[in-house]
Design a protein around this motif. Structure first.
Motif, PDB file in Angstrom:
ATOM      1  N   LYS A 153       0.830  -1.210   0.000  1.00 35.11           N
ATOM      2  CA  LYS A 153       0.000   0.000   0.000  1.00 35.11           C
ATOM      3  C   LYS A 153       0.861   1.254   0.000  1.00 35.11           C
ATOM      4  O   LYS A 153       0.568   2.237  -0.687  1.00 35.11           O
ATOM      5  CB  LYS A 153      -0.930  -0.006   1.216  1.00 35.11           C
ATOM      6  CG  LYS A 153      -2.141  -0.895   1.072  1.00 35.11           C
ATOM      7  CD  LYS A 153      -3.084  -0.740   2.252  1.00 35.11           C
ATOM      8  CE  LYS A 153      -4.328  -1.600   2.075  1.00 35.11           C
ATOM      9  NZ  LYS A 153      -5.228  -1.506   3.250  1.00 35.11           N
ATOM     10  N   SER A 154       1.935   1.224   0.784  1.00 31.62           N
ATOM     11  CA  SER A 154       2.842   2.361   0.834  1.00 31.62           C
ATOM     12  C   SER A 154       3.538   2.572  -0.511  1.00 31.62           C
ATOM     13  O   SER A 154       3.708   3.710  -0.962  1.00 31.62           O
ATOM     14  CB  SER A 154       3.899   2.132   1.926  1.00 31.62           C
ATOM     15  OG  SER A 154       4.897   3.124   1.897  1.00 31.62           O
ATOM     16  N   ILE A 155       3.903   1.468  -1.168  1.00 31.43           N
ATOM     17  CA  ILE A 155       4.544   1.568  -2.483  1.00 31.43           C
ATOM     18  C   ILE A 155       3.562   2.136  -3.508  1.00 31.43           C
ATOM     19  O   ILE A 155       3.923   2.965  -4.340  1.00 31.43           O
ATOM     20  CB  ILE A 155       5.077   0.194  -2.948  1.00 31.43           C
ATOM     21  CG1 ILE A 155       6.073  -0.375  -1.933  1.00 31.43           C
ATOM     22  CG2 ILE A 155       5.729   0.298  -4.318  1.00 31.43           C
ATOM     23  CD1 ILE A 155       7.276   0.491  -1.654  1.00 31.43           C
ATOM     24  N   MET A 156       2.306   1.696  -3.450  1.00 30.13           N
ATOM     25  CA  MET A 156       1.292   2.231  -4.368  1.00 30.13           C
ATOM     26  C   MET A 156       1.095   3.726  -4.159  1.00 30.13           C
ATOM     27  O   MET A 156       1.020   4.496  -5.122  1.00 30.13           O
ATOM     28  CB  MET A 156      -0.032   1.478  -4.186  1.00 30.13           C
ATOM     29  CG  MET A 156      -1.184   2.040  -5.024  1.00 30.13           C
ATOM     30  SD  MET A 156      -0.853   2.067  -6.802  1.00 30.13           S
ATOM     31  CE  MET A 156      -1.495   0.478  -7.294  1.00 30.13           C
ATOM     32  N   SER A 157       1.036   4.158  -2.911  1.00 26.51           N
ATOM     33  CA  SER A 157       0.886   5.592  -2.619  1.00 26.51           C
ATOM     34  C   SER A 157       2.067   6.376  -3.174  1.00 26.51           C
ATOM     35  O   SER A 157       1.899   7.467  -3.737  1.00 26.51           O
ATOM     36  CB  SER A 157       0.771   5.818  -1.112  1.00 26.51           C
ATOM     37  OG  SER A 157      -0.374   5.178  -0.596  1.00 26.51           O
ATOM     38  N   THR A 158       3.261   5.815  -3.030  1.00 27.07           N
ATOM     39  CA  THR A 158       4.466   6.474  -3.552  1.00 27.07           C
ATOM     40  C   THR A 158       4.422   6.576  -5.069  1.00 27.07           C
ATOM     41  O   THR A 158       4.756   7.624  -5.644  1.00 27.07           O
ATOM     42  CB  THR A 158       5.727   5.681  -3.125  1.00 27.07           C
ATOM     43  OG1 THR A 158       5.768   5.607  -1.703  1.00 27.07           O
ATOM     44  CG2 THR A 158       6.989   6.335  -3.641  1.00 27.07           C
ATOM     45  N   LEU A 159       3.995   5.499  -5.727  1.00 26.74           N
ATOM     46  CA  LEU A 159       3.917   5.497  -7.189  1.00 26.74           C
ATOM     47  C   LEU A 159       2.875   6.507  -7.676  1.00 26.74           C
ATOM     48  O   LEU A 159       3.116   7.240  -8.652  1.00 26.74           O
ATOM     49  CB  LEU A 159       3.564   4.098  -7.694  1.00 26.74           C
ATOM     50  CG  LEU A 159       4.676   3.050  -7.579  1.00 26.74           C
ATOM     51  CD1 LEU A 159       4.133   1.645  -7.814  1.00 26.74           C
ATOM     52  CD2 LEU A 159       5.808   3.348  -8.570  1.00 26.74           C
ATOM     53  N   GLU A 162       4.403   9.959  -7.204  1.00 30.78           N
ATOM     54  CA  GLU A 162       5.520  10.223  -8.120  1.00 30.78           C
ATOM     55  C   GLU A 162       5.051  10.386  -9.561  1.00 30.78           C
ATOM     56  O   GLU A 162       5.557  11.229 -10.304  1.00 30.78           O
ATOM     57  CB  GLU A 162       6.538   9.089  -8.015  1.00 30.78           C
ATOM     58  CG  GLU A 162       7.833   9.324  -8.768  1.00 30.78           C
ATOM     59  CD  GLU A 162       8.660  10.471  -8.227  1.00 30.78           C
ATOM     60  OE1 GLU A 162       9.358  11.118  -9.031  1.00 30.78           O
ATOM     61  OE2 GLU A 162       8.606  10.737  -7.005  1.00 30.78           O
ATOM     62  N   LEU A 163       4.079   9.565  -9.968  1.00 32.39           N
ATOM     63  CA  LEU A 163       3.607   9.579 -11.352  1.00 32.39           C
ATOM     64  C   LEU A 163       2.434  10.529 -11.570  1.00 32.39           C
ATOM     65  O   LEU A 163       2.100  10.852 -12.712  1.00 32.39           O
ATOM     66  CB  LEU A 163       3.188   8.167 -11.777  1.00 32.39           C
ATOM     67  CG  LEU A 163       4.300   7.106 -11.772  1.00 32.39           C
ATOM     68  CD1 LEU A 163       3.718   5.730 -12.056  1.00 32.39           C
ATOM     69  CD2 LEU A 163       5.372   7.444 -12.796  1.00 32.39           C
ATOM     70  N   GLN A 164       1.773  10.921 -10.466  1.00 33.48           N
ATOM     71  CA  GLN A 164       0.596  11.796 -10.547  1.00 33.48           C
ATOM     72  C   GLN A 164      -0.523  11.159 -11.373  1.00 33.48           C
ATOM     73  O   GLN A 164      -1.179  11.816 -12.200  1.00 33.48           O
ATOM     74  CB  GLN A 164       0.982  13.162 -11.130  1.00 33.48           C
ATOM     75  CG  GLN A 164       1.841  14.013 -10.198  1.00 33.48           C
ATOM     76  CD  GLN A 164       1.091  14.400  -8.917  1.00 33.48           C
ATOM     77  OE1 GLN A 164       0.103  15.138  -8.954  1.00 33.48           O
ATOM     78  NE2 GLN A 164       1.560  13.899  -7.787  1.00 33.48           N
ATOM     79  N   VAL A 165      -0.724   9.851 -11.163  1.00 37.42           N
ATOM     80  CA  VAL A 165      -1.833   9.129 -11.784  1.00 37.42           C
ATOM     81  C   VAL A 165      -2.447   8.208 -10.752  1.00 37.42           C
ATOM     82  O   VAL A 165      -1.847   7.915  -9.719  1.00 37.42           O
ATOM     83  CB  VAL A 165      -1.384   8.299 -13.015  1.00 37.42           C
ATOM     84  CG1 VAL A 165      -0.888   9.193 -14.126  1.00 37.42           C
ATOM     85  CG2 VAL A 165      -0.323   7.272 -12.620  1.00 37.42           C
ATOM     86  N   GLU A 166      -3.648   7.717 -11.042  1.00 41.02           N
ATOM     87  CA  GLU A 166      -4.312   6.734 -10.200  1.00 41.02           C
ATOM     88  C   GLU A 166      -4.086   5.336 -10.778  1.00 41.02           C
ATOM     89  O   GLU A 166      -3.594   5.182 -11.903  1.00 41.02           O
ATOM     90  CB  GLU A 166      -5.811   7.033 -10.108  1.00 41.02           C
ATOM     91  CG  GLU A 166      -6.141   8.316  -9.351  1.00 41.02           C
ATOM     92  CD  GLU A 166      -5.675   8.283  -7.901  1.00 41.02           C
ATOM     93  OE1 GLU A 166      -5.879   7.239  -7.231  1.00 41.02           O
ATOM     94  OE2 GLU A 166      -5.090   9.280  -7.445  1.00 41.02           O
ATOM     95  N   THR A 177       2.427   3.575 -17.290  1.00 37.18           N
ATOM     96  CA  THR A 177       1.087   3.101 -16.928  1.00 37.18           C
ATOM     97  C   THR A 177       1.214   2.378 -15.602  1.00 37.18           C
ATOM     98  O   THR A 177       2.129   1.566 -15.416  1.00 37.18           O
ATOM     99  CB  THR A 177       0.524   2.144 -17.989  1.00 37.18           C
ATOM    100  OG1 THR A 177       0.319   2.858 -19.209  1.00 37.18           O
ATOM    101  CG2 THR A 177      -0.809   1.547 -17.538  1.00 37.18           C
ATOM    102  N   LEU A 178       0.307   2.682 -14.670  1.00 36.33           N
ATOM    103  CA  LEU A 178       0.347   2.082 -13.327  1.00 36.33           C
ATOM    104  C   LEU A 178      -0.835   1.147 -13.153  1.00 36.33           C
ATOM    105  O   LEU A 178      -1.973   1.519 -13.436  1.00 36.33           O
ATOM    106  CB  LEU A 178       0.305   3.180 -12.263  1.00 36.33           C
ATOM    107  CG  LEU A 178       0.208   2.725 -10.797  1.00 36.33           C
ATOM    108  CD1 LEU A 178       1.431   1.915 -10.403  1.00 36.33           C
ATOM    109  CD2 LEU A 178       0.038   3.931  -9.877  1.00 36.33           C
TER     110      LEU A 178
END
Length: 267
Positions: A153-159, A162-166, A177-178
């Motif tokens: 979850k922390s890694i997803m929040s960071t991504l 950083e990427l400014q996407v959902e 693409t995330l």
């Protein structure tokens, strides 16, 4: 009905109502599991034509990939060309920038001498195929239990930051693409992400940012474990099998060991 009296049925109803509240309380404490998107029309299965994804968009393999396609087909008997569907779809996806337009699926179906629907079925069943455009770097974050426990979850929040996407989105520049996915098979080194074909493991917020920024700047980030672990080693190094095995060995290992000792003696 069913031999249950009215008084008995009232008692059963009262008992079920009595236990309902505690059950709800327990359920609220449990982690809410993700459900896969329903496979219904309008979701994953239905093809939606767009300007970049329709049957009129031309597709053919490059000369180099035609050579690879022939090598793939040569692995199967002439009457089993359909066995080459998966590797040929993968080859087409790699040529087309990481996703499969419907014209590429049609081309592969024609090569394998099957109905186009056979290619659609494979491409819509396996998540390794992307039927819509993705960024140059396809970032897949594992969100299954081991990674979830170890900080996904922390890694997803960071991504996202950083990427400014959902989740499920592509950056405006088409670079990233995330997507959160299910198990990627690197549970020992959780949490981890896969970017295109490469695994990045034992991640934290800082090295996750470092990976994304390196790619954004045209660099090549380090792959594998960010704690220096090899294969499935425990944290802190090996705890067992610390000495060289004493045998008995399989015949080919005996030869290897003898050659190794001979080489060491000559040095």
């Amino acid at each position: 009905l069913f031999g249950i009296s009215r008084d008995s049925s009232r008692m059963l109803l009262s008992t079920s109502l009595h236990f309902r509240a505690p059950v709800k309380a327990v359920c609220k404490q449990a982690r809410s599991y993700r459900a896969a998107a329903p496979l219904s029309a309008g979701h994953r299965v239905k093809h939606l034509e767009t300007a970049v994804n329709n049957e009129s968009v031309p597709f053919d393999f490059t000369p180099e990939n035609w050579t690879k396609a022939k090598e793939i087909l040569a692995k199967y008997p002439e009457n089993y060309k359909q066995s080459a569907l998966m590797p040929l779809l993968d080859l087409a996806q790699r040529q087309y920038g990481g996703w499969l337009p419907i014209s590429a699926m049609n081309k592969v179906a024609k090569i394998c001498e099957v109905a186009p629907m056979a290619a659609y079925e494979v491409a819509s069943f396996y998540t390794m195929y992307n039927r819509n455009p993705v960024g140059k770097y396809f970032v897949q974050l594992c969100g299954t239990t081991p990674c979830e426990i170890r900080g996904a979850k922390s890694i997803m929040s960071t991504l996202k930051e950083e990427l400014q996407v959902e989740n499920g989105e592509t950056t405006p520049d088409g670079l990233f693409t995330l997507l959160e996915v299910e198990c990627l098979g690197a549970c020992v080194h959780a949490p981890m992400i896969q970017i295109n074909d490469d695994f990045y493991e034992d991640l934290n917020e800082d090295n996750t940012r470092e990976i994304i920024r390196t790619l954004r700047n045209g660099g090549t980030p380090k792959t594998g474990s960010y704690k220096g672990r090899v294969v499935a080693e425990p944290e802190g190094g090996k705890k067992t099998l610390l000495e060289e095995p004493k045998g008995p060995y399989a015949p080919f290992l005996e030869k290897e060991l003898a050659a190794k000792k001979e080489k060491e003696a000559s040095q």
